[in-house]
Design a protein around this motif. Sequence first.
Motif, PDB file in Angstrom:
ATOM      1  N   HIS A  41       0.805  -1.223   0.000  1.00 35.22           N
ATOM      2  CA  HIS A  41       0.000   0.000   0.000  1.00 35.22           C
ATOM      3  C   HIS A  41       0.839   1.273   0.000  1.00 35.22           C
ATOM      4  O   HIS A  41       0.353   2.343  -0.380  1.00 35.22           O
ATOM      5  CB  HIS A  41      -0.975  -0.004   1.170  1.00 35.22           C
ATOM      6  CG  HIS A  41      -1.978  -1.105   1.082  1.00 35.22           C
ATOM      7  ND1 HIS A  41      -2.836  -1.250   0.010  1.00 35.22           N
ATOM      8  CD2 HIS A  41      -2.237  -2.146   1.904  1.00 35.22           C
ATOM      9  CE1 HIS A  41      -3.592  -2.313   0.184  1.00 35.22           C
ATOM     10  NE2 HIS A  41      -3.241  -2.883   1.331  1.00 35.22           N
ATOM     11  N   ALA A  42       2.103   1.182   0.394  1.00 31.42           N
ATOM     12  CA  ALA A  42       2.954   2.372   0.449  1.00 31.42           C
ATOM     13  C   ALA A  42       3.701   2.622  -0.855  1.00 31.42           C
ATOM     14  O   ALA A  42       4.192   3.736  -1.072  1.00 31.42           O
ATOM     15  CB  ALA A  42       3.955   2.232   1.592  1.00 31.42           C
ATOM     16  N   LYS A  43       3.778   1.625  -1.703  1.00 30.50           N
ATOM     17  CA  LYS A  43       4.539   1.755  -2.954  1.00 30.50           C
ATOM     18  C   LYS A  43       4.060   2.970  -3.740  1.00 30.50           C
ATOM     19  O   LYS A  43       2.868   3.217  -3.882  1.00 30.50           O
ATOM     20  CB  LYS A  43       4.382   0.499  -3.803  1.00 30.50           C
ATOM     21  CG  LYS A  43       5.293   0.491  -5.025  1.00 30.50           C
ATOM     22  CD  LYS A  43       5.309  -0.865  -5.668  1.00 30.50           C
ATOM     23  CE  LYS A  43       6.471  -1.552  -5.017  1.00 30.50           C
ATOM     24  NZ  LYS A  43       6.882  -2.791  -5.508  1.00 30.50           N
ATOM     25  N   ALA A  76       4.897   8.411   4.864  1.00 31.76           N
ATOM     26  CA  ALA A  76       3.774   7.766   5.545  1.00 31.76           C
ATOM     27  C   ALA A  76       3.566   8.425   6.902  1.00 31.76           C
ATOM     28  O   ALA A  76       4.520   8.899   7.523  1.00 31.76           O
ATOM     29  CB  ALA A  76       4.048   6.276   5.732  1.00 31.76           C
ATOM     30  N   ILE A  77       2.320   8.442   7.342  1.00 30.75           N
ATOM     31  CA  ILE A  77       1.955   8.921   8.671  1.00 30.75           C
ATOM     32  C   ILE A  77       1.296   7.763   9.390  1.00 30.75           C
ATOM     33  O   ILE A  77       0.434   7.089   8.830  1.00 30.75           O
ATOM     34  CB  ILE A  77       0.971  10.112   8.596  1.00 30.75           C
ATOM     35  CG1 ILE A  77       1.624  11.282   7.860  1.00 30.75           C
ATOM     36  CG2 ILE A  77       0.504  10.519   9.995  1.00 30.75           C
ATOM     37  CD1 ILE A  77       0.647  12.392   7.501  1.00 30.75           C
ATOM     38  N   CYS A  78       1.699   7.530  10.624  1.00 29.95           N
ATOM     39  CA  CYS A  78       1.146   6.430  11.402  1.00 29.95           C
ATOM     40  C   CYS A  78       0.495   6.971  12.671  1.00 29.95           C
ATOM     41  O   CYS A  78       1.154   7.593  13.498  1.00 29.95           O
ATOM     42  CB  CYS A  78       2.247   5.435  11.763  1.00 29.95           C
ATOM     43  SG  CYS A  78       1.640   4.040  12.734  1.00 29.95           S
ATOM     44  N   ALA A  79      -0.795   6.719  12.787  1.00 26.82           N
ATOM     45  CA  ALA A  79      -1.552   7.054  13.996  1.00 26.82           C
ATOM     46  C   ALA A  79      -2.509   5.892  14.219  1.00 26.82           C
ATOM     47  O   ALA A  79      -3.610   5.877  13.674  1.00 26.82           O
ATOM     48  CB  ALA A  79      -2.304   8.364  13.833  1.00 26.82           C
ATOM     49  N   ALA A 136       9.123  -0.654   0.011  1.00 30.65           N
ATOM     50  CA  ALA A 136       8.372   0.192  -0.918  1.00 30.65           C
ATOM     51  C   ALA A 136       9.163   1.411  -1.375  1.00 30.65           C
ATOM     52  O   ALA A 136       8.717   2.145  -2.256  1.00 30.65           O
ATOM     53  CB  ALA A 136       7.063   0.645  -0.267  1.00 30.65           C
ATOM     54  N   GLY A 137      10.311   1.654  -0.777  1.00 29.69           N
ATOM     55  CA  GLY A 137      11.110   2.814  -1.145  1.00 29.69           C
ATOM     56  C   GLY A 137      10.592   4.124  -0.594  1.00 29.69           C
ATOM     57  O   GLY A 137      10.886   5.197  -1.117  1.00 29.69           O
ATOM     58  N   VAL A 138       9.821   4.053   0.483  1.00 28.90           N
ATOM     59  CA  VAL A 138       9.301   5.258   1.136  1.00 28.90           C
ATOM     60  C   VAL A 138      10.373   5.767   2.090  1.00 28.90           C
ATOM     61  O   VAL A 138      10.884   5.018   2.922  1.00 28.90           O
ATOM     62  CB  VAL A 138       7.987   4.963   1.887  1.00 28.90           C
ATOM     63  CG1 VAL A 138       7.527   6.173   2.681  1.00 28.90           C
ATOM     64  CG2 VAL A 138       6.909   4.510   0.907  1.00 28.90           C
ATOM     65  N   GLY A 139      10.703   7.048   1.990  1.00 32.76           N
ATOM     66  CA  GLY A 139      11.816   7.582   2.752  1.00 32.76           C
ATOM     67  C   GLY A 139      11.484   8.244   4.061  1.00 32.76           C
ATOM     68  O   GLY A 139      12.362   8.447   4.896  1.00 32.76           O
ATOM     69  N   ARG A 140      10.218   8.610   4.308  1.00 35.60           N
ATOM     70  CA  ARG A 140       9.882   9.397   5.502  1.00 35.60           C
ATOM     71  C   ARG A 140       8.679   8.790   6.209  1.00 35.60           C
ATOM     72  O   ARG A 140       7.687   8.426   5.579  1.00 35.60           O
ATOM     73  CB  ARG A 140       9.562  10.846   5.098  1.00 35.60           C
ATOM     74  CG  ARG A 140       9.207  11.781   6.234  1.00 35.60           C
ATOM     75  CD  ARG A 140      10.404  12.133   7.086  1.00 35.60           C
ATOM     76  NE  ARG A 140      10.112  13.284   7.952  1.00 35.60           N
ATOM     77  CZ  ARG A 140      10.811  13.577   9.009  1.00 35.60           C
ATOM     78  NH1 ARG A 140      11.858  12.858   9.346  1.00 35.60           N
ATOM     79  NH2 ARG A 140      10.500  14.618   9.738  1.00 35.60           N
ATOM     80  N   THR A 180      17.754   0.748   8.752  1.00 32.00           N
ATOM     81  CA  THR A 180      17.419   1.104   7.371  1.00 32.00           C
ATOM     82  C   THR A 180      17.606   2.603   7.175  1.00 32.00           C
ATOM     83  O   THR A 180      17.838   3.345   8.131  1.00 32.00           O
ATOM     84  CB  THR A 180      15.956   0.739   7.027  1.00 32.00           C
ATOM     85  OG1 THR A 180      15.081   1.583   7.788  1.00 32.00           O
ATOM     86  CG2 THR A 180      15.652  -0.723   7.318  1.00 32.00           C
ATOM     87  N   ALA A 181      17.458   3.039   5.950  1.00 28.27           N
ATOM     88  CA  ALA A 181      17.602   4.464   5.627  1.00 28.27           C
ATOM     89  C   ALA A 181      16.346   5.267   5.963  1.00 28.27           C
ATOM     90  O   ALA A 181      16.331   6.480   5.783  1.00 28.27           O
ATOM     91  CB  ALA A 181      17.931   4.629   4.147  1.00 28.27           C
ATOM     92  N   LEU A 182      15.302   4.609   6.468  1.00 35.08           N
ATOM     93  CA  LEU A 182      14.052   5.304   6.764  1.00 35.08           C
ATOM     94  C   LEU A 182      14.286   6.480   7.701  1.00 35.08           C
ATOM     95  O   LEU A 182      14.862   6.333   8.783  1.00 35.08           O
ATOM     96  CB  LEU A 182      13.044   4.338   7.397  1.00 35.08           C
ATOM     97  CG  LEU A 182      11.682   4.927   7.738  1.00 35.08           C
ATOM     98  CD1 LEU A 182      10.940   5.348   6.465  1.00 35.08           C
ATOM     99  CD2 LEU A 182      10.848   3.912   8.532  1.00 35.08           C
ATOM    100  N   ASP A 183      13.846   7.649   7.285  1.00 28.69           N
ATOM    101  CA  ASP A 183      13.937   8.873   8.080  1.00 28.69           C
ATOM    102  C   ASP A 183      12.633   9.003   8.858  1.00 28.69           C
ATOM    103  O   ASP A 183      11.621   9.415   8.323  1.00 28.69           O
ATOM    104  CB  ASP A 183      14.148  10.078   7.153  1.00 28.69           C
ATOM    105  CG  ASP A 183      14.316  11.378   7.916  1.00 28.69           C
ATOM    106  OD1 ASP A 183      14.605  11.344   9.128  1.00 28.69           O
ATOM    107  OD2 ASP A 183      14.141  12.429   7.284  1.00 28.69           O
TER     108      ASP A 183
END
Length: 166
Positions: A17-19, A24-27, A53-57, A104-107
């Motif tokens: 779903h993030a691709k 992304a925002i998580c609540a 998914a390659g999502v960075g933030r 991971t590189a996830l910011d």
Amino acid sequence: MRIVAGDVTDAESVAEHAKGHDAAICAVYDANVEPEIFYAGTSRALVEGLDQAGVGRLVVVGLASILETASGALLMDTPDYPQAYRTFYLGHAAGTAVLRESTTALDWLVLSPAGDFDHTNVDAGSYRVAPADAGSRISYATLATAILDEIDNPTHHRTHIGIETA
């Protein structure tokens, strides 16, 4: 806008779903699962799935309870702070710990009210970073603005901050 059903505790579902998204925002909350298991599992799935998914933030809505006060103590450990939901606080802390330990590189950013919500739903228009303080207030609208600001123009990275009305 497209609404999809997915499982935030499953990395493959998160990735699917993030691709194609930048952030992304998580609540999230699930009253049927032990908080520590739920929040740690969610953070693991987000880190892995967003990486796939390659999502960075990632911006996670957190709790003031696990923020440090100006004295350095966690708000939940200060005198007279309510302890009825301590298991919930510790669950959020477990999720944040997973993020801190990720390689991971996830910011990521955990963004919390510095205290509690101003339930009048008035958008103050401005906010500032602040240590945890049970007396601090922020409106839901101002918190939402801060979340979107951190998506559009990230200024805090791989940390947990509190915000309050300026």
